[in-house]
Each structure stands twice: as C-alpha cells, then as structure tokens.
Write a protein that holds these residues in place. Structure first.
Motif, PDB file in Angstrom:
ATOM      1  N   ASP A 104     -95.764 -14.513  -4.310  1.00  0.00           N
ATOM      2  CA  ASP A 104     -96.523 -15.475  -5.103  1.00  0.00           C
ATOM      3  C   ASP A 104     -96.032 -16.900  -4.855  1.00  0.00           C
ATOM      4  N   ARG A 105     -96.937 -17.821  -4.629  1.00  0.00           N
ATOM      5  CA  ARG A 105     -96.638 -19.240  -4.405  1.00  0.00           C
ATOM      6  C   ARG A 105     -95.820 -19.484  -3.138  1.00  0.00           C
ATOM      7  N   MET A 106     -95.749 -18.465  -2.272  1.00  0.00           N
ATOM      8  CA  MET A 106     -94.917 -18.602  -1.084  1.00  0.00           C
ATOM      9  C   MET A 106     -95.452 -19.690  -0.150  1.00  0.00           C
ATOM     10  N   THR A 107     -96.766 -19.773  -0.028  1.00  0.00           N
ATOM     11  CA  THR A 107     -97.355 -20.774   0.866  1.00  0.00           C
ATOM     12  C   THR A 107     -97.760 -22.045   0.126  1.00  0.00           C
ATOM     13  N   SER A 108     -98.162 -21.922  -1.136  1.00  0.00           N
ATOM     14  CA  SER A 108     -98.599 -23.114  -1.880  1.00  0.00           C
ATOM     15  C   SER A 108     -97.427 -23.888  -2.463  1.00  0.00           C
ATOM     16  N   GLY A 109     -96.335 -23.208  -2.759  1.00  0.00           N
ATOM     17  CA  GLY A 109     -95.164 -23.877  -3.309  1.00  0.00           C
ATOM     18  C   GLY A 109     -95.350 -24.273  -4.765  1.00  0.00           C
ATOM     19  N   PHE A 110     -94.428 -25.101  -5.232  1.00  0.00           N
ATOM     20  CA  PHE A 110     -94.397 -25.540  -6.624  1.00  0.00           C
ATOM     21  C   PHE A 110     -94.370 -27.064  -6.674  1.00  0.00           C
ATOM     22  N   GLY A 111     -95.036 -27.597  -7.690  1.00  0.00           N
ATOM     23  CA  GLY A 111     -95.079 -29.047  -7.831  1.00  0.00           C
ATOM     24  C   GLY A 111     -93.869 -29.641  -8.504  1.00  0.00           C
ATOM     25  N   SER A 112     -93.056 -28.808  -9.156  1.00  0.00           N
ATOM     26  CA  SER A 112     -91.882 -29.315  -9.874  1.00  0.00           C
ATOM     27  C   SER A 112     -90.885 -28.189 -10.071  1.00  0.00           C
ATOM     28  N   LEU A 113     -89.657 -28.563 -10.411  1.00  0.00           N
ATOM     29  CA  LEU A 113     -88.641 -27.558 -10.730  1.00  0.00           C
ATOM     30  C   LEU A 113     -88.993 -26.817 -12.018  1.00  0.00           C
ATOM     31  N   ASP A 114     -89.717 -27.472 -12.921  1.00  0.00           N
ATOM     32  CA  ASP A 114     -90.163 -26.792 -14.141  1.00  0.00           C
ATOM     33  C   ASP A 114     -91.070 -25.610 -13.794  1.00  0.00           C
ATOM     34  N   GLU A 115     -91.960 -25.798 -12.814  1.00  0.00           N
ATOM     35  CA  GLU A 115     -92.829 -24.695 -12.398  1.00  0.00           C
ATOM     36  C   GLU A 115     -92.009 -23.551 -11.812  1.00  0.00           C
ATOM     37  N   VAL A 116     -90.974 -23.887 -11.056  1.00  0.00           N
ATOM     38  CA  VAL A 116     -90.099 -22.863 -10.490  1.00  0.00           C
ATOM     39  C   VAL A 116     -89.412 -22.090 -11.608  1.00  0.00           C
ATOM     40  N   ALA A 117     -88.879 -22.821 -12.589  1.00  0.00           N
ATOM     41  CA  ALA A 117     -88.179 -22.179 -13.707  1.00  0.00           C
ATOM     42  C   ALA A 117     -89.113 -21.265 -14.488  1.00  0.00           C
ATOM     43  N   ASP A 118     -90.378 -21.685 -14.642  1.00  0.00           N
ATOM     44  CA  ASP A 118     -91.356 -20.842 -15.342  1.00  0.00           C
ATOM     45  C   ASP A 118     -91.589 -19.543 -14.579  1.00  0.00           C
ATOM     46  N   ALA A 119     -91.684 -19.631 -13.243  1.00  0.00           N
ATOM     47  CA  ALA A 119     -91.914 -18.430 -12.432  1.00  0.00           C
ATOM     48  C   ALA A 119     -90.730 -17.479 -12.509  1.00  0.00           C
ATOM     49  N   VAL A 120     -89.517 -18.034 -12.453  1.00  0.00           N
ATOM     50  CA  VAL A 120     -88.318 -17.203 -12.524  1.00  0.00           C
ATOM     51  C   VAL A 120     -88.219 -16.523 -13.878  1.00  0.00           C
ATOM     52  N   GLN A 121     -88.551 -17.267 -14.962  1.00  0.00           N
ATOM     53  CA  GLN A 121     -88.459 -16.652 -16.286  1.00  0.00           C
ATOM     54  C   GLN A 121     -89.522 -15.580 -16.494  1.00  0.00           C
ATOM     55  N   ALA A 122     -90.699 -15.775 -15.900  1.00  0.00           N
ATOM     56  CA  ALA A 122     -91.729 -14.739 -16.004  1.00  0.00           C
ATOM     57  C   ALA A 122     -91.272 -13.455 -15.328  1.00  0.00           C
TER      58      ALA A 122
END
Length: 289
Positions: free
Chosen positions: A147-165
C-alpha cells in the motif's frame, strides 16, 4: 552514555553493497541481527545495545533492497541470496556468531545455518517466524508493504497513521522524525525504503523460499542435528505465528526453546524490547558462551 554504532560495508560479486552496523567490542563474539521484510537494521537498535552491554558484539544488517544497502539491478531477492550476503558479512566477524532473525531474517537464518553454511553459527534465534506461517498474517504484511508503495506519503503524519493502522496496539510516536529511517524522501514525498521489485511481483528472482515449508523444516532439522541451540521468540498477539502454529513447530522440534512475549505482536522487538532483549540475553548466557 550511549555509544553510536560503527557502520561498515561489504560488496558482493554482483556489485550490491551491504551496509551493517557494529556495536561493542569488534573482537567479542558476534550476535548478528537480521530484520524482517518491512524493516531495516535500525529496528534492532535497543536490542543490539542491550546485547552489546553484555560483552557481545552486536551487528545489525540491512538486507539488499532495504535500508541503506543497494537495490539489486537484477531483482535478485531470493532468501538464499540474502543468506549469501550475510555470509560475506560474517567473514568480517569472529567465527561462529549467533544469528537472530525476525520474519524474513528468520528464513534467512534457517537456510544459512541449515543449508548454505552448516556448522558456522553457535546459536539461532527465530523471532516470530516458523516455516509453516499463517497465510492470512503473511497477506496482511504484504498488503501493508504494498500500500502506498508507488504513490508515497505527503507527510510524516500520513506515515504514522499507516503504521498505527497496521499496529493498533502500539502507541503512535510523538517524535515523527524517528520514522525517517524507514523512508526515502523524493520530490517532497516520502516513500518506503525498500525496492518495489521486492514486494510487487516484478522481481526476476523473488524470495520464493518463504513458501517452501518442507525445505525450511529440513533446514531447521539440520541445524538441530548439528547441535546448534535454537530459540523461538513469539509475539503473543502475532497473527503470523499463531499459538497453534507455534505449538506445532515445537512439537515437531522439541529441542527448540520457546518464549512467548506478552503485549507484543509480530514486531516483537519493537513492541516489547525489554522482554525480548532479556529473553535473548538469557538464552545466550546459557548456550552461546
């Protein structure tokens, strides 16, 4: 006062550079930590420090296609290739190290010690992995990595949300800068550190050995027949190594010791590093000195 690890590199015959860290006395017996498929050598930081504090040399390795190690132009991400890379790293260390492998690192440890280079290690610790892993847990890991491997994340907050999910039982980090070790920044967006070919099915030589249950069982059997002590550390909330699968593995290999870490999922060292490090150190003290 903490001491920063010392990085070092080895270069394989195909030109791929493997990056590792060393913590502790370089002449001391080595404990080599091998991460899982969605991790880097940084994921072992606290566990490596705990082991180095007990007069071992702790070495953490970035697999090819992960972290700061090179990506393979040929897409060679076979488990046996990971193991061959690690064998090169071991050549720079004192003989007969201990291998501590989580998930993908556990499969690498099995094939290295039981098939490619028998009688070269003094002990093996498998961290939340058995050959006959639960396919639904494996699929959840794959989906998270894809998931999001090619599109990436717009911020570290988005990354943290994905990790917590993915890891809802783990508190969301307050200092998001720590996530940068798992990311590559490009054009203002953040991308996972791993080579997409490793996970998207386009690799010419994928890690198919993780599905070869009989082969991995044979490797474990060979390790034990060589008299090498083994420990399985399971996260009690793991959906990859369920209680039933852990017990089936232990029934098949009764010589393997077992620790079930409460409050931990598949990412055992990250979830409960204190209990994980204590279990590993206690095992080493009894079997590997």
């Amino acid at each position: 006062m903490s001491v920063a690890p010392t990085p070092f590199s080895t270069v394989r015959d195909d030109g791929v550079r493997i990056v590792s860290d060393r913590l502790g006395d370089p002449d001391a017996p080595a404990v080599v930590f091998l991460h899982g498929g969605g991790q880097t050598r940084r994921s072992w930081g606290k566990a490596a420090a705990a082991v180095a504090a007990r007069d071992w040399q702790a070495v953490t390795v970035d697999f090819r296609g992960h972290g700061e190690s090179d990506w393979s132009d040929e897409g060679d991400y076979r488990v046996t290739t990971f193991a061959a890379d690690v064998i090169d790293v071991l050549s720079a260390l004192p003989p007969r190290p201990v291998l501590v492998g989580a998930s993908l690192g556990g499969f690498t440890s099995m094939l290295l010690a039981g098939e490619l280079a028998p009688n070269t290690v003094r002990a093996v610790v498998l961290v939340d992995i058995v050959p006959d892993m639960d396919p639904s847990g494996a699929s959840r890991i794959h989906d998270f990595m894809h998931d999001r491997m090619t599109s990436g994340f717009g911020s570290l907050d988005e990354v943290a949300d994905a990790v917590q999910a993915y890891n809802p039982h783990r508190p969301r980090p307050t200092d998001l800068d720590g996530l940068r070790a798992n990311l590559r920044e490009r054009d203002g967006r953040f991308f996972w550190h791993w080579d997409p070919k490793f996970i998207d099915g386009t690799s010419a030589l994928p890690p198919v050995e993780v599905t070869e249950v009989d082969r991995c069982h044979a490797a474990v059997d060979a390790i034990l027949r060589d008299g090498v002590p083994m420990l399985l550390v399971r996260g009690q909330m793991s959906d990859l190594v369920t209680e039933d699968r852990a017990q089936a593995f232990l029934a098949r290999f009764p010589a393997v010791e077992f620790v079930d870490v409460g409050g931990a999922g598949h990412m055992v060292a990250g979830d409960r590093n204190d209990l994980f490090a204590d279990a590993v150190v206690e095992f080493l003290v009894r079997h590997a000195r």
